[in-house]
Design an enzyme around this catalytic site. Structure first.
Site, short mmCIF file in Angstrom:
data_model
loop_
_atom_site.label_atom_id
_atom_site.label_comp_id
_atom_site.label_asym_id
_atom_site.label_seq_id
_atom_site.Cartn_x
_atom_site.Cartn_y
_atom_site.Cartn_z
N HIS A 266 0.83 -1.20 0.00
CA HIS A 266 0.00 0.00 0.00
C HIS A 266 0.88 1.27 0.00
O HIS A 266 0.73 2.13 -0.86
CB HIS A 266 -0.93 -0.02 1.22
CG HIS A 266 -1.82 1.17 1.33
ND1 HIS A 266 -3.12 1.17 0.88
CD2 HIS A 266 -1.60 2.42 1.81
CE1 HIS A 266 -3.66 2.36 1.09
NE2 HIS A 266 -2.76 3.14 1.66
N GLU A 267 1.78 1.34 0.96
CA GLU A 267 2.62 2.54 1.05
C GLU A 267 3.51 2.67 -0.18
O GLU A 267 3.78 3.77 -0.65
CB GLU A 267 3.47 2.53 2.33
CG GLU A 267 2.66 2.54 3.64
CD GLU A 267 1.60 3.64 3.74
OE1 GLU A 267 1.78 4.71 3.12
OE2 GLU A 267 0.58 3.42 4.44
N HIS A 270 1.74 4.53 -2.83
CA HIS A 270 1.87 5.98 -2.63
C HIS A 270 3.26 6.45 -3.09
O HIS A 270 3.41 7.48 -3.75
CB HIS A 270 1.73 6.32 -1.14
CG HIS A 270 0.32 6.26 -0.61
ND1 HIS A 270 -0.70 7.02 -1.15
CD2 HIS A 270 -0.24 5.57 0.42
CE1 HIS A 270 -1.82 6.78 -0.45
NE2 HIS A 270 -1.57 5.90 0.48
N GLU A 296 -4.66 7.85 -2.96
CA GLU A 296 -5.18 6.59 -2.43
C GLU A 296 -5.52 5.62 -3.56
O GLU A 296 -5.44 4.40 -3.38
CB GLU A 296 -6.41 6.91 -1.57
CG GLU A 296 -6.70 5.95 -0.46
CD GLU A 296 -5.59 5.75 0.56
OE1 GLU A 296 -4.70 6.61 0.70
OE2 GLU A 296 -5.60 4.70 1.20
ZN ZN Z 1 -2.99 5.26 1.88
#
Ligand code: ZN
Length: 503
Positions: A266-267, A270, A296
């Site tokens: 997830h990170e 980003h 996101e």
């Molecule tokens: Zn996030």
């Protein structure tokens, strides 16, 4: 005349770059605070951060910046399209920073600290009554903030705009209503399905060292540039920094390895966005992420669409079992994929699965919307919270604390309007995903082979490199041929979960 404009534009972007640089200095200080700083450094660090953010605010809000913006706007025709976009976005930041009277800025900052402080204790004791008086004051001040920003009769719009420019109560209500109709019954069917994930990770110990080593290898194989970023450990996972220096953090639970694995992916999503912005305009809005929602969309696409797919694990499961052979003994790749797509009625947003996550967001959005419209008051929150979670997830919190209305930090810090961007991210990811598939019919095969270069290139081309150049809807139209809508996302969810759970 034209050369005056050029000079003004140059000066304006120069000042903005200084403002942006002060922002990145403060983000390194914050990263260090969360990753390395010894406990006794807190006061010193607070002073350092206050000075840097004060300087940044002064840079952005000086009278000179206002004059330069006016000059550039008055002769917009002398500037190119990209330059006009930069002026528009700098002007947006300037307006938001200068519209709020100093007394209100200070009152808000004080009230946020007080509310946050009492929230921690109230959450521990599951005592909403303790929290309510401070929250009421914060909501009142936040209403004044919305008035200062200006709005069209709906104060909450001014708050949403901070995180998701262009989104409104009306557009979000429409999309979220469409989602509820599909997600609530789909989750119900999945939960009642005969197909059940079989896993008991808590019986084994997945050491943090091994998890970290696996995570490091994974992000590098996907395409995260380790020469331009790093992965560390912190209590609350985040991604900060920008081009050339992106900092990712995660936390390790030795009895639930999937948390860090998907947290890291997830990170990294980003981080890939930040690594993909345009170099030439770095330090200006053209190289800043478009919105919280679009940010996101990137993290969720890598985490859920790619990271939780069978194709992905056909490639990486052998590597995972080479690290955790004993711990995962007897678990096939199909078992693993079902386990990491386990759906349940959960009370806590941060632990929610992909399918039910939006329901947690929708209920928060509806509460914020109705609170700022005066339809409900702060004292109604626990009751309304429990009614909604019962209606959407069929479950009732045992108390108002960690599993109830007090669970999230956002309201205590005055971040009203933030929640919807999580679901906007899911919706945008669905739409980008569908178009990416259409443009690249062999995508699944590539994922199975662990080849991500084309996927990353597509995202760079259609999303990352544009920064804040276009509005969200224009970006979505250019990338996918239509403005943001729920259709692609909802069909993705239906297809994915119907197939996994044999509905
Ligand atoms: Zn996030």
């Amino acid at each position: 005349m034209a050369s005056d404009i050029r000079d003004s534009y140059q000066e304006l972007t120069k000042v903005f770059k200084q403002y942006s640089t002060l922002g990145s200095i403060s983000s390194v200080l914050q990263w260090d605070m969360q990753v390395n700083m010894p406990p006794k450094g807190a006061e010193k660090r607070a002073n350092e951060l206050a000075l840097v953010s004060g300087l940044a605010h002064e840079r952005l809000t000086s009278k000179r910046v206002g004059e330069l913006i006016e000059t550039c706007k008055s002769a917009n025709g002398a500037l190119g399209e990209a330059e006009r976009a930069n002026v528009r976005e700098i002007s947006r930041d300037y307006d938001r920073a200068t519209k709020v009277p100093q007394e209100l800025v200070e009152a808000l900052s004080r009230q946020r600290s007080l509310t946050h402080d009492v929230w921690g204790r109230a959450r521990e004791k599951a005592d909403f009554g303790m929290f309510a008086p401070e929250l009421e004051k914060l909501v009142e001040l936040t209403k004044q903030l919305a008035e200062a920003y200006g709005h069209d009769g709906t104060p909450y719009n001014a708050l949403i705009d901070e995180y998701e420019a262009g989104a409104t109560v009306a557009s979000l209500t429409k999309m979220f209503d469409e989602m509820k109709v599909v997600t609530v019954p789909l989750a119900e069917k999945v939960i009642n399905s005969k197909v059940k994930a079989k896993f008991a990770f808590e019986k084994n110990r997945f050491t943090a060292e091994k998890q970290k080593a696996f995570g490091e290898t994974l992000i590098e194989k996907i395409g995260f540039d380790k020469q331009g970023g790093r992965l560390d450990t912190s209590i609350h996972p985040f991604c900060s920094g920008g081009l050339g220096d992106v900092r990712l953090t995660t936390r390790y639970n030795e009895h639930a390895p999937q948390q860090a694995i998907f947290g890291i992916i997830h990170e990294m999503g980003h981080g890939l966005y930040e690594q993909g912005v345009a170099k030439e305009t770095y330090g200006t809005p053209l190289s800043e992420a478009l919105s919280y929602g679009i940010h996101e969309s990137q993290s969720r696409m890598w985490e859920n669409y790619i990271g939780r797919s069978l194709e992905f694990w056909k490639c990486f499961y052998p590597q995972l079992t080479s690290v955790f052979g004993n711990e995962l003994a007897g678990m096939s790749v199909e078992d693993w994929v079902l386990a990491v797509n386990h759906v349940e009625r959960s009370l806590v947003r941060v632990e929610a699965d992909e399918l039910t996550y939006d329901l947690h967001i929708i209920l928060r959005f509806e509460i914020e919307r109705d609170l700022f419209a005066g339809v409900i008051s702060v004292s109604d929150l626990p009751k309304v919270w429990n009614q909604k979670i019962e209606a959407y997830l069929g479950i009732t919190p045992p108390n108002d604390g960690k599993e109830g209305v007090l669970q999230d930090v956002h309201w205590s810090g005055g971040s009203f309007g933030y929640f919807p961007s999580y679901s906007v991210g899911n919706i945008a990811a669905g739409q980008l995903w569908k178009k990416m598939h259409a443009d690249m019919p062999t995508m699944s095969a590539k994922i199975e082979k662990g080849e991500f270069a084309d996927i990353l290139a597509w995202l760079r081309e259609h999303v990352h490199r544009h920064g804040r150049r276009y509005s969200r809807d224009d970006l979505m139209k250019m990338a996918t041929g239509k403005p943001l809508g729920t259709q692609d996302y909802l069909s993705y969810l239906e297809e994915k979960f119907s197939s996994l759970y044999q509905l």
